[in-house]
Motif scaffolding. Structure first.
Motif, short mmCIF file in Angstrom:
data_model
loop_
_atom_site.label_atom_id
_atom_site.label_comp_id
_atom_site.label_asym_id
_atom_site.label_seq_id
_atom_site.Cartn_x
_atom_site.Cartn_y
_atom_site.Cartn_z
N LEU A 126 -65.39 -116.68 31.57
CA LEU A 126 -65.85 -116.15 30.29
C LEU A 126 -65.67 -114.65 30.25
CD1 LEU A 126 -68.54 -118.21 31.44
CD2 LEU A 126 -68.42 -118.47 28.97
N ASP A 127 -65.28 -114.13 29.08
CA ASP A 127 -65.06 -112.70 28.92
C ASP A 127 -65.82 -112.22 27.68
OD1 ASP A 127 -64.18 -110.12 29.14
OD2 ASP A 127 -62.07 -110.68 29.43
N THR A 128 -66.35 -111.01 27.78
CA THR A 128 -67.06 -110.43 26.65
C THR A 128 -66.10 -109.87 25.61
OG1 THR A 128 -67.25 -108.38 27.90
CG2 THR A 128 -69.13 -109.87 27.97
N ALA A 129 -64.82 -109.70 25.99
CA ALA A 129 -63.80 -109.18 25.07
C ALA A 129 -62.94 -110.33 24.57
CB ALA A 129 -62.93 -108.14 25.77
N GLU A 130 -62.34 -110.12 23.41
CA GLU A 130 -61.39 -111.11 22.91
C GLU A 130 -60.09 -110.98 23.72
OE1 GLU A 130 -60.69 -110.99 18.77
OE2 GLU A 130 -62.77 -111.38 18.21
N ARG A 131 -59.58 -112.12 24.18
CA ARG A 131 -58.35 -112.10 24.95
C ARG A 131 -57.68 -113.46 24.86
NH1 ARG A 131 -59.90 -111.69 31.31
NH2 ARG A 131 -57.73 -112.34 31.60
N GLU A 132 -56.39 -113.47 25.07
CA GLU A 132 -55.62 -114.70 25.12
C GLU A 132 -55.30 -115.02 26.58
OE1 GLU A 132 -54.79 -116.84 22.82
OE2 GLU A 132 -55.67 -115.71 21.14
N PHE A 133 -55.62 -116.21 27.01
CA PHE A 133 -55.30 -116.63 28.37
C PHE A 133 -53.91 -117.28 28.37
CE2 PHE A 133 -59.20 -115.73 30.52
CZ PHE A 133 -60.18 -115.81 29.54
N SER A 134 -53.13 -116.95 29.38
CA SER A 134 -51.75 -117.42 29.46
C SER A 134 -51.66 -118.74 30.22
CB SER A 134 -50.90 -116.38 30.18
OG SER A 134 -51.31 -116.27 31.54
N ASP A 135 -50.45 -119.34 30.18
CA ASP A 135 -50.22 -120.55 30.97
C ASP A 135 -50.39 -120.26 32.46
OD1 ASP A 135 -49.70 -122.02 28.70
OD2 ASP A 135 -47.52 -121.76 28.82
N ARG A 136 -50.02 -119.05 32.86
CA ARG A 136 -50.21 -118.66 34.26
C ARG A 136 -51.69 -118.64 34.61
NH1 ARG A 136 -48.95 -118.90 39.41
NH2 ARG A 136 -49.38 -116.98 40.56
#
Length: 294
Positions: A91-101
């Motif tokens: 979980l992250d407090t910032a907006e982010r996109e997680f990659s396939d990696r």
């Protein structure tokens, strides 16, 4: 299967705040490792993904909840023998996109968590009953007592053993005794809440750590378990009637240490036996052990 989210979703926020494990209504089959069991791997995951929180949720047990408001998460199922047993979430407090990696990395960590569950089970679960071993239960009890002292939380200990168990073994044999122990353990696990810990601490003696509960709530849990055991039918031995005696003690500020806590519950167990068996007795003495008079 995995989930990748970067949003302000009320449904996600609610699930994150509560950290509710998947399929929470799945029946508990055996004792499960506490969240602290995964501390090393979750700390490593935090470092690798540079996130403030990681959640491990096993079916039938509460997740290692971490407070905070999170805007993004990546979730991977925990799979053992082709069965989903829980989930691993970063979980992250910032907006982010997680990659396939990122997904591939978390899948690798998920396998480590599953391995830890298996190792814990081999070392910490009683083979006959599925309850925690005495050592594992004692470790959980000590950690809970220390945490309670820091957070001023509530916790109670319930110790019980089966009445006239030696007579069962002597009359019907050890196979009958084993059948009774297994049936009782299954019965107890059905009656407990997901946050409670259940251990076998002796031959026919068991203990339950009733989490977030004062003596009143713990005594209600004990009475519910007592009635369930009293109604129990033993597979293969329907002629055997089973009952148990219970002692309950809350971890109040007057309790000096884990040994004192255990002594208080034990004293009530013996009081239950002395007063006729098949009953619950609750510690009301609040004086420290050093002030008690035998």
């Amino acid at each position: 299967m995995n989930a990748r989210v970067s949003l302000d979703d009320p449904e996600f926020a609610a699930s994150t705040a509560a950290e509710v494990p998947l399929m929470l209504n799945t029946p508990i089959q055996a004792a499960l490792p506490a969240p602290a069991q995964f501390a090393a791997v979750t700390d490593l995951i935090k470092s690798v993904f540079n996130v403030p929180a990681v959640s491990v949720a096993l079916h039938g047990a509460p997740a290692n909840a971490e407070g905070g408001v999170y805007r993004s998460f990546l979730e991977i199922p925990l799979i053992k023998d082709e069965v989903v047993i829980g989930s691993l979430r970063v979980l992250d407090t910032a907006e982010r996109e997680f990659s396939d990696r990122d997904c591939q990395l978390l899948e690798g960590f998920a396998k480590l968590v599953v391995d830890q569950v298996e190792l814990w089970g081999e070392a910490s679960r009683d083979v006959l009953t599925g309850a925690m071993t005495r050592r594992a239960f004692s470790d959980t009890l000590r950690k809970t007592f220390a945490a309670r002292a820091r957070a001023h939380a509530k916790a109670s200990l319930m110790i019980f053993d089966l009445d006239h168990f030696k007579k069962i073994n002597d009359t019907w044999g050890h196979a009958a005794g084993d059948a009774v122990l297994k049936a009782v353990a299954r019965c107890v696990l059905r009656e407990l809440r997901v946050e409670d810990s259940f251990g076998r601490i002796g031959g026919e003696e068991f203990a339950v750590l009733v989490a977030n509960a004062d003596a009143t709530i713990a005594s209600e849990v004990a009475e519910r378990v007592r009635r369930a055991i009293e109604r129990l039918s033993i597979p293969g031995f329907p002629q055997i009637l089973v009952s148990a005696s219970f002692g309950v003690a809350e971890a109040t500020d007057a309790v000096l240490d884990v040994e004192d806590w255990t002594d208080r519950a034990d004293a009530q167990l013996y009081a239950a036996k002395d007063s006729g068996r098949n009953r619950v007795r609750v510690a009301t003495e609040t004086a420290p052990r050093a002030a008690m008079v035998n």
